[in-house]
Design a protein around this motif. Sequence first.
Motif, PDB file in Angstrom:
ATOM      1  N   ALA A 127       0.845  -1.193   0.000  1.00 38.63           N
ATOM      2  CA  ALA A 127       0.000   0.000   0.000  1.00 38.63           C
ATOM      3  C   ALA A 127       0.880   1.241   0.000  1.00 38.63           C
ATOM      4  O   ALA A 127       2.047   1.182   0.389  1.00 38.63           O
ATOM      5  CB  ALA A 127      -0.919   0.021   1.224  1.00 38.63           C
ATOM      6  N   ALA A 128       0.293   2.353  -0.440  1.00 36.05           N
ATOM      7  CA  ALA A 128       1.009   3.623  -0.424  1.00 36.05           C
ATOM      8  C   ALA A 128       0.025   4.745  -0.158  1.00 36.05           C
ATOM      9  O   ALA A 128      -1.146   4.673  -0.542  1.00 36.05           O
ATOM     10  CB  ALA A 128       1.748   3.859  -1.746  1.00 36.05           C
ATOM     11  N   ILE A 129       0.534   5.797   0.473  1.00 33.00           N
ATOM     12  CA  ILE A 129      -0.289   6.964   0.775  1.00 33.00           C
ATOM     13  C   ILE A 129       0.542   8.204   0.497  1.00 33.00           C
ATOM     14  O   ILE A 129       1.718   8.264   0.849  1.00 33.00           O
ATOM     15  CB  ILE A 129      -0.785   6.917   2.241  1.00 33.00           C
ATOM     16  CG1 ILE A 129      -1.732   8.067   2.538  1.00 33.00           C
ATOM     17  CG2 ILE A 129       0.384   6.886   3.228  1.00 33.00           C
ATOM     18  CD1 ILE A 129      -2.464   7.908   3.870  1.00 33.00           C
TER      19      ILE A 129
ATOM     20  N   ILE B 122      -4.256   7.210  -2.267  1.00 26.75           N
ATOM     21  CA  ILE B 122      -4.012   5.940  -1.592  1.00 26.75           C
ATOM     22  C   ILE B 122      -4.106   4.816  -2.608  1.00 26.75           C
ATOM     23  O   ILE B 122      -5.020   4.810  -3.453  1.00 26.75           O
ATOM     24  CB  ILE B 122      -5.020   5.721  -0.448  1.00 26.75           C
ATOM     25  CG1 ILE B 122      -4.718   6.693   0.700  1.00 26.75           C
ATOM     26  CG2 ILE B 122      -4.992   4.298   0.036  1.00 26.75           C
ATOM     27  CD1 ILE B 122      -5.722   6.637   1.828  1.00 26.75           C
ATOM     28  N   TYR B 123      -3.193   3.888  -2.509  1.00 27.87           N
ATOM     29  CA  TYR B 123      -3.161   2.763  -3.425  1.00 27.87           C
ATOM     30  C   TYR B 123      -2.896   1.488  -2.639  1.00 27.87           C
ATOM     31  O   TYR B 123      -2.173   1.499  -1.640  1.00 27.87           O
ATOM     32  CB  TYR B 123      -2.070   2.966  -4.480  1.00 27.87           C
ATOM     33  CG  TYR B 123      -2.209   4.262  -5.229  1.00 27.87           C
ATOM     34  CD1 TYR B 123      -1.509   5.400  -4.825  1.00 27.87           C
ATOM     35  CD2 TYR B 123      -3.068   4.372  -6.318  1.00 27.87           C
ATOM     36  CE1 TYR B 123      -1.656   6.602  -5.491  1.00 27.87           C
ATOM     37  CE2 TYR B 123      -3.219   5.576  -6.986  1.00 27.87           C
ATOM     38  CZ  TYR B 123      -2.514   6.683  -6.571  1.00 27.87           C
ATOM     39  OH  TYR B 123      -2.675   7.871  -7.229  1.00 27.87           O
TER      40      TYR B 123
ATOM     41  N   VAL C  69      -4.027  -7.327  -0.940  1.00 24.54           N
ATOM     42  CA  VAL C  69      -4.566  -6.830   0.332  1.00 24.54           C
ATOM     43  C   VAL C  69      -5.742  -5.890   0.140  1.00 24.54           C
ATOM     44  O   VAL C  69      -6.361  -5.454   1.121  1.00 24.54           O
ATOM     45  CB  VAL C  69      -3.473  -6.108   1.144  1.00 24.54           C
ATOM     46  CG1 VAL C  69      -2.302  -7.031   1.414  1.00 24.54           C
ATOM     47  CG2 VAL C  69      -3.024  -4.829   0.473  1.00 24.54           C
ATOM     48  N   LYS C  70      -6.061  -5.587  -1.090  1.00 24.33           N
ATOM     49  CA  LYS C  70      -7.137  -4.645  -1.377  1.00 24.33           C
ATOM     50  C   LYS C  70      -8.458  -5.144  -0.782  1.00 24.33           C
ATOM     51  O   LYS C  70      -8.805  -6.314  -0.900  1.00 24.33           O
ATOM     52  CB  LYS C  70      -7.262  -4.466  -2.890  1.00 24.33           C
ATOM     53  CG  LYS C  70      -8.063  -3.266  -3.332  1.00 24.33           C
ATOM     54  CD  LYS C  70      -8.028  -3.128  -4.844  1.00 24.33           C
ATOM     55  CE  LYS C  70      -6.628  -2.860  -5.344  1.00 24.33           C
ATOM     56  NZ  LYS C  70      -6.582  -2.676  -6.817  1.00 24.33           N
TER      57      LYS C  70
ATOM     58  N   ALA D  59       2.907   6.648  10.149  1.00 26.93           N
ATOM     59  CA  ALA D  59       1.962   6.056   9.215  1.00 26.93           C
ATOM     60  C   ALA D  59       1.533   4.700   9.756  1.00 26.93           C
ATOM     61  O   ALA D  59       2.240   4.089  10.568  1.00 26.93           O
ATOM     62  CB  ALA D  59       2.584   5.912   7.830  1.00 26.93           C
ATOM     63  N   TYR D  60       0.389   4.232   9.271  1.00 28.31           N
ATOM     64  CA  TYR D  60      -0.168   2.991   9.787  1.00 28.31           C
ATOM     65  C   TYR D  60      -0.646   2.104   8.637  1.00 28.31           C
ATOM     66  O   TYR D  60      -1.007   2.583   7.571  1.00 28.31           O
ATOM     67  CB  TYR D  60      -1.363   3.284  10.701  1.00 28.31           C
ATOM     68  CG  TYR D  60      -1.065   4.243  11.811  1.00 28.31           C
ATOM     69  CD1 TYR D  60      -1.335   5.605  11.671  1.00 28.31           C
ATOM     70  CD2 TYR D  60      -0.508   3.809  13.006  1.00 28.31           C
ATOM     71  CE1 TYR D  60      -1.052   6.503  12.679  1.00 28.31           C
ATOM     72  CE2 TYR D  60      -0.221   4.699  14.029  1.00 28.31           C
ATOM     73  CZ  TYR D  60      -0.489   6.043  13.855  1.00 28.31           C
ATOM     74  OH  TYR D  60      -0.197   6.918  14.870  1.00 28.31           O
ATOM     75  N   LEU D  61      -0.637   0.829   8.919  1.00 24.84           N
ATOM     76  CA  LEU D  61      -1.245  -0.136   8.009  1.00 24.84           C
ATOM     77  C   LEU D  61      -2.081  -1.086   8.848  1.00 24.84           C
ATOM     78  O   LEU D  61      -1.535  -1.819   9.667  1.00 24.84           O
ATOM     79  CB  LEU D  61      -0.190  -0.925   7.224  1.00 24.84           C
ATOM     80  CG  LEU D  61      -0.754  -1.987   6.289  1.00 24.84           C
ATOM     81  CD1 LEU D  61      -1.478  -1.309   5.124  1.00 24.84           C
ATOM     82  CD2 LEU D  61       0.354  -2.896   5.764  1.00 24.84           C
ATOM     83  N   GLU D  62      -3.382  -1.028   8.656  1.00 27.47           N
ATOM     84  CA  GLU D  62      -4.274  -1.945   9.338  1.00 27.47           C
ATOM     85  C   GLU D  62      -4.663  -3.053   8.367  1.00 27.47           C
ATOM     86  O   GLU D  62      -5.056  -2.767   7.229  1.00 27.47           O
ATOM     87  CB  GLU D  62      -5.516  -1.222   9.829  1.00 27.47           C
ATOM     88  CG  GLU D  62      -5.221  -0.150  10.866  1.00 27.47           C
ATOM     89  CD  GLU D  62      -6.482   0.503  11.406  1.00 27.47           C
ATOM     90  OE1 GLU D  62      -6.693   1.692  11.113  1.00 27.47           O
ATOM     91  OE2 GLU D  62      -7.245  -0.178  12.111  1.00 27.47           O
ATOM     92  N   MET D  63      -4.552  -4.257   8.834  1.00 29.89           N
ATOM     93  CA  MET D  63      -4.863  -5.403   7.994  1.00 29.89           C
ATOM     94  C   MET D  63      -5.853  -6.295   8.722  1.00 29.89           C
ATOM     95  O   MET D  63      -5.664  -6.589   9.908  1.00 29.89           O
ATOM     96  CB  MET D  63      -3.608  -6.187   7.654  1.00 29.89           C
ATOM     97  CG  MET D  63      -2.576  -5.378   6.874  1.00 29.89           C
ATOM     98  SD  MET D  63      -1.126  -6.362   6.462  1.00 29.89           S
ATOM     99  CE  MET D  63      -1.857  -7.596   5.424  1.00 29.89           C
TER     100      MET D  63
END
Length: 120
Positions: free
Chosen positions: A48-50, A57-58, A63-64, A78-82
């Motif tokens: 992912a990217a922001i 956001i991509y 994971v989409k 920055a955060y990544l919630e999965m």
Amino acid sequence: VQLQASGGGLVQEGGSLRLSCAASGGTFDEYSIGWFRQAPGKEREFVAAISWNGRNIYYGDSVKGRSTISRDNDKNTAYLEMGSLKPEDTAVYYCAADSNVFKRDNYDYWGQGTQVTVSS
């Protein structure tokens, strides 16, 4: 800019996790932040990217729909919630910074990885 990823660990299949990427030594809101992962024996994969302001956001296809990337420029983090985690999500997760949110690899700055292990 220096990056420090954290929040990895062991989680059961179907569970969720939030990874953090703390930045220091630079102007955080000048950079896009990307998350990548690499599983043993596999190539590094874009997750992912922001963009610097959060407006672009991509997500990678794998994971989409079950992940959310976000950032808090006041906290330089920055955060990544999965969610709905699967065993195939097991990998070392890296955060990276670059001026170009459209890049899918070869970011300028990288943090050390944090291990995510999903048990079935």
